[in-house]
Design a protein around this motif. Sequence first.
Motif, PDB file in Angstrom:
ATOM      1  N   LYS A 149      10.280  10.990  64.710  1.00 15.89           N
ATOM      2  CA  LYS A 149      10.766  10.798  63.350  1.00 15.89           C
ATOM      3  C   LYS A 149      12.276  10.598  63.352  1.00 15.89           C
ATOM      4  O   LYS A 149      12.978  11.271  64.105  1.00 15.89           O
ATOM      5  CB  LYS A 149      10.414  12.012  62.484  1.00 15.89           C
ATOM      6  N   PRO A 150      12.769   9.681  62.545  1.00 17.73           N
ATOM      7  CA  PRO A 150      12.092   8.861  61.530  1.00 17.73           C
ATOM      8  C   PRO A 150      11.581   7.520  62.064  1.00 17.73           C
ATOM      9  O   PRO A 150      11.297   6.620  61.282  1.00 17.73           O
ATOM     10  CB  PRO A 150      13.199   8.649  60.499  1.00 17.73           C
ATOM     11  N   TYR A 151      11.458   7.405  63.401  1.00 11.89           N
ATOM     12  CA  TYR A 151      11.074   6.129  63.996  1.00 11.89           C
ATOM     13  C   TYR A 151       9.672   6.174  64.618  1.00 11.89           C
ATOM     14  O   TYR A 151       9.335   5.336  65.441  1.00 11.89           O
ATOM     15  CB  TYR A 151      12.089   5.737  65.082  1.00 11.89           C
ATOM     16  N   ARG A 152       8.855   7.123  64.210  1.00 13.21           N
ATOM     17  CA  ARG A 152       7.549   7.344  64.843  1.00 13.21           C
ATOM     18  C   ARG A 152       6.611   6.147  64.710  1.00 13.21           C
ATOM     19  O   ARG A 152       5.768   5.916  65.582  1.00 13.21           O
ATOM     20  CB  ARG A 152       6.902   8.605  64.229  1.00 13.21           C
ATOM     21  N   PHE A 153       6.706   5.394  63.633  1.00 12.34           N
ATOM     22  CA  PHE A 153       5.797   4.277  63.421  1.00 12.34           C
ATOM     23  C   PHE A 153       6.507   2.933  63.418  1.00 12.34           C
ATOM     24  O   PHE A 153       6.050   1.967  62.803  1.00 12.34           O
ATOM     25  CB  PHE A 153       4.997   4.482  62.124  1.00 12.34           C
ATOM     26  N   THR A 154       7.627   2.875  64.120  1.00  9.52           N
ATOM     27  CA  THR A 154       8.316   1.600  64.287  1.00  9.52           C
ATOM     28  C   THR A 154       7.666   0.823  65.431  1.00  9.52           C
ATOM     29  O   THR A 154       6.849   1.357  66.187  1.00  9.52           O
ATOM     30  CB  THR A 154       9.803   1.812  64.589  1.00  9.52           C
ATOM     31  N   ARG A 155       8.039  -0.438  65.571  1.00 13.33           N
ATOM     32  CA  ARG A 155       7.466  -1.267  66.630  1.00 13.33           C
ATOM     33  C   ARG A 155       7.777  -0.704  68.020  1.00 13.33           C
ATOM     34  O   ARG A 155       6.965  -0.828  68.940  1.00 13.33           O
ATOM     35  CB  ARG A 155       7.984  -2.704  66.507  1.00 13.33           C
ATOM     36  N   HIS A 156       8.941  -0.097  68.161  1.00 12.53           N
ATOM     37  CA  HIS A 156       9.330   0.459  69.457  1.00 12.53           C
ATOM     38  C   HIS A 156       8.463   1.671  69.833  1.00 12.53           C
ATOM     39  O   HIS A 156       8.470   2.082  70.990  1.00 12.53           O
ATOM     40  CB  HIS A 156      10.805   0.862  69.413  1.00 12.53           C
ATOM     41  N   SER A 157       7.743   2.223  68.881  1.00 12.71           N
ATOM     42  CA  SER A 157       6.866   3.367  69.141  1.00 12.71           C
ATOM     43  C   SER A 157       5.397   2.951  69.178  1.00 12.71           C
ATOM     44  O   SER A 157       4.508   3.783  68.980  1.00 12.71           O
ATOM     45  CB  SER A 157       7.077   4.438  68.065  1.00 12.71           C
TER      46      SER A 157
END
Length: 212
Positions: A18-26
């Motif tokens: 979080k806050p990048y858990r569902f970004t493309r990089h994840s």
Amino acid sequence: MTTPPRRLLFIASIGNQKPYRFTRHSAGHVLLDALLPLLRSRFGAVDQYYTTYYSPSFMNESGPKLVRNLNKWLSQADKLVGPSRTGFEVPAPIGVPATLVILHDELEAPLGKVRVKRGGSEAASLRGHRGLISSFESLRGKGMYPVKRGRDLSVLRIGVGIGRPESREKNAVADYVLSEMGAGERAAVQRAAEPVVSVLEDEFYWEESSKS
């Protein structure tokens, strides 16, 4: 699983929290989310033959904690799996054959496309992927890969495509991979779990001398 496997699998996803858990990089984390129910139905609950691991670190720092947890799990598994278990022919103190499976996003592949590569940069370019670079630096630092000290450890890189922006500018790529996936993109990554679980089933019985 009808017959005991010949390898242990440490299935790790790398990405961001979080806050990048569902970004493309994840995308690796999203793929592992979708894999979990398939793994349980195909191979049973997590046991001494395999385990799953979500990297809790940011992508660029994936390696140290991943390798520390890999080492810890393998040490525990060695105590449970030995020559008395059919299918393993290597004495437990030496360590049974194992594969580190790294699930990651693949910028150079179409959305949802699965690409499988064995080994590190000596086998195929890491394409500047900082999570993979960190992981292999940590493995090398611990003398685990590519040098094998007492254990047959293979590394399988499973990338799931996220596509890429039209612009090749550095900032455009950074903005793209750190943007949240839409519902359609997440669904495409989740569908990739089906072919990936078949790859993992084959990996349980892969041998160093076999062709891959």
